[in-house]
Design a protein around this motif. Structure first.
Motif, PDB file in Angstrom:
ATOM      1  N   VAL A 162       6.298  -4.147  18.836  1.00 43.76           N
ATOM      2  CA  VAL A 162       5.775  -2.820  18.526  1.00 43.76           C
ATOM      3  C   VAL A 162       4.392  -2.683  19.136  1.00 43.76           C
ATOM      4  CG1 VAL A 162       7.059  -2.499  16.380  1.00 43.76           C
ATOM      5  CG2 VAL A 162       4.807  -3.593  16.313  1.00 43.76           C
ATOM      6  N   SER A 163       3.978  -1.443  19.345  1.00 40.90           N
ATOM      7  CA  SER A 163       2.602  -1.130  19.703  1.00 40.90           C
ATOM      8  C   SER A 163       1.885  -0.632  18.456  1.00 40.90           C
ATOM      9  CB  SER A 163       2.565  -0.043  20.782  1.00 40.90           C
ATOM     10  OG  SER A 163       3.290  -0.436  21.930  1.00 40.90           O
TER      11      SER A 163
ATOM     12  N   ARG B  75      15.013  -1.763  14.433  1.00 38.61           N
ATOM     13  CA  ARG B  75      13.688  -1.693  15.062  1.00 38.61           C
ATOM     14  C   ARG B  75      12.567  -1.617  14.025  1.00 38.61           C
ATOM     15  NH1 ARG B  75      11.217  -3.034  17.807  1.00 38.61           N
ATOM     16  NH2 ARG B  75      10.313  -1.652  19.354  1.00 38.61           N
TER      17      ARG B  75
ATOM     18  N   PRO C 230      10.137  -6.052  12.852  1.00 42.65           N
ATOM     19  CA  PRO C 230       8.708  -6.393  12.777  1.00 42.65           C
ATOM     20  C   PRO C 230       8.214  -6.547  11.349  1.00 42.65           C
ATOM     21  CG  PRO C 230       9.012  -4.142  13.551  1.00 42.65           C
ATOM     22  CD  PRO C 230      10.354  -4.777  13.561  1.00 42.65           C
TER      23      PRO C 230
ATOM     24  N   VAL D 144       5.440   7.013  12.461  1.00 40.10           N
ATOM     25  CA  VAL D 144       6.031   6.212  13.534  1.00 40.10           C
ATOM     26  C   VAL D 144       6.182   7.062  14.792  1.00 40.10           C
ATOM     27  CG1 VAL D 144       8.013   4.807  14.224  1.00 40.10           C
ATOM     28  CG2 VAL D 144       7.316   4.887  11.828  1.00 40.10           C
TER      29      VAL D 144
ATOM     30  N   TRP E  14       8.006   6.904  18.742  1.00 44.12           N
ATOM     31  CA  TRP E  14       9.013   6.172  19.497  1.00 44.12           C
ATOM     32  C   TRP E  14       9.348   6.925  20.770  1.00 44.12           C
ATOM     33  CZ3 TRP E  14      14.790   7.174  18.909  1.00 44.12           C
ATOM     34  CH2 TRP E  14      15.034   8.479  18.500  1.00 44.12           C
TER      35      TRP E  14
ATOM     36  N   VAL F 163       8.588   1.380  20.098  1.00 49.18           N
ATOM     37  CA  VAL F 163       8.110   1.851  18.800  1.00 49.18           C
ATOM     38  C   VAL F 163       6.617   1.582  18.684  1.00 49.18           C
ATOM     39  CG1 VAL F 163       8.184   1.430  16.303  1.00 49.18           C
ATOM     40  CG2 VAL F 163      10.318   1.598  17.588  1.00 49.18           C
ATOM     41  N   SER F 164       5.888   2.542  18.156  1.00 52.39           N
ATOM     42  CA  SER F 164       4.462   2.373  17.890  1.00 52.39           C
ATOM     43  C   SER F 164       4.184   2.709  16.429  1.00 52.39           C
ATOM     44  CB  SER F 164       3.627   3.283  18.801  1.00 52.39           C
ATOM     45  OG  SER F 164       2.234   3.082  18.588  1.00 52.39           O
ATOM     46  N   LEU F 165       3.421   1.839  15.766  1.00 55.29           N
ATOM     47  CA  LEU F 165       3.090   2.011  14.351  1.00 55.29           C
ATOM     48  C   LEU F 165       1.598   2.299  14.197  1.00 55.29           C
ATOM     49  CD1 LEU F 165       5.025  -1.052  12.846  1.00 55.29           C
ATOM     50  CD2 LEU F 165       5.824   1.318  13.103  1.00 55.29           C
TER      51      LEU F 165
END
Length: 249
Positions: free
Chosen positions: A27-28, A86, A90, A109, A111, A121-123
């Motif tokens: 993830v980013s 996904r 993480p 989120v 994506w 995916v970025s959190l």
């Protein structure tokens, strides 16, 4: 390794180590107050329905069929399973490697809905919470923050496309078990810890009614993701954890 005030690795280092486990874990991070712009999109938005439609076309083409040969609920279930994996992967890795739960809303989120593999995916950068040392308490936190949070939101949204709650919860249970299996393969020294933590999650609501064990001790879900129905004549192979394997021997 950079350390934060809690004596654990800083978020960037946590994400880097988790990403090394494989593409479903990667993830980013983005600033919570400033999500990234296009091509990143909110996971809670209308693209989920477009994702299911894209999966439908992809599955049909893979079987040499027209798109309408694949039932919409089949495509929605398959899309849900991939996205659940996904989000679960993480979260499970952060808990197993660092004892840290993730906590965020699906709206946070971002994506990129590409087909053919794990989606980017970025959190939000505040998603990683302080360590919870006791395994039972950590599992409670993960169940409350993730299973009852963004994963429940994801299921609610894709459930509007005709997939039953039973199948969606089974998909989430399968994603938990799959994440533990992948983590164990990538880091064999953590296999026992990964399996134990996954078992704690699977023993908690809402997943406690969704999983069982074969006589050999392997995980088996109590539902089917329906992907076998995407093949011509609905005769595709069953997944390794499918409930229908028990019926077919």
């Amino acid at each position: 390794m950079t350390r934060d005030a809690y004596g654990t690795a800083a978020p960037g280092a946590v994400v880097e180590e988790i990403a090394a486990l494989g593409p479903f874990f990667a993830v980013s991070l983005h600033p919570a107050a400033a999500p990234p712009a296009a091509p990143w999109q909110p996971m809670s938005g209308p693209l989920l329905a477009e994702r299911a439609a894209g999966v439908r076309a992809y599955l049909a083409a893979s079987g040499g069929q027209p798109p309408d040969a694949v039932e919409p609920r089949v495509a929605a279930s398959v899309a849900h399973l991939g996205l659940a994996a996904r989000l679960v992967s993480p979260a499970l890795a952060a808990a197993v490697l660092y004892g840290r739960p993730l906590h965020y809303d699906l709206d946070a989120v971002r994506w990129q809905p590409a087909l053919g593999g794990p989606v980017p995916v970025s959190l939000p950068d505040d998603a990683l919470r302080p360590p919870v040392p006791a395994p039972d308490r950590l599992a409670d936190a993960a169940a409350g923050h993730m299973l009852d949070g963004p994963l429940a939101e994801l299921a609610d949204r894709l459930g509007t496309l005709g997939v039953s709650p039973h199948i969606l919860l089974g998909n989430t249970a399968s994603a938990v078990n799959g994440a533990a299996t992948a983590l164990s393969a990538a880091r064999p020294e953590l296999a026992a810890r990964a399996r134990a933590f996954a078992a704690l999650l699977l023993d908690r609501p809402p997943l406690s009614a969704q999983s069982a064990r074969t006589p050999a001790g392997a995980f088996r879900r109590r539902s089917c993701c329906l992907i076998y129905r995407a093949a011509p004549d609905r005769g595709g192979a069953l997944c390794g954890d499918c409930v229908l394997r028990a019926a077919t021997g």
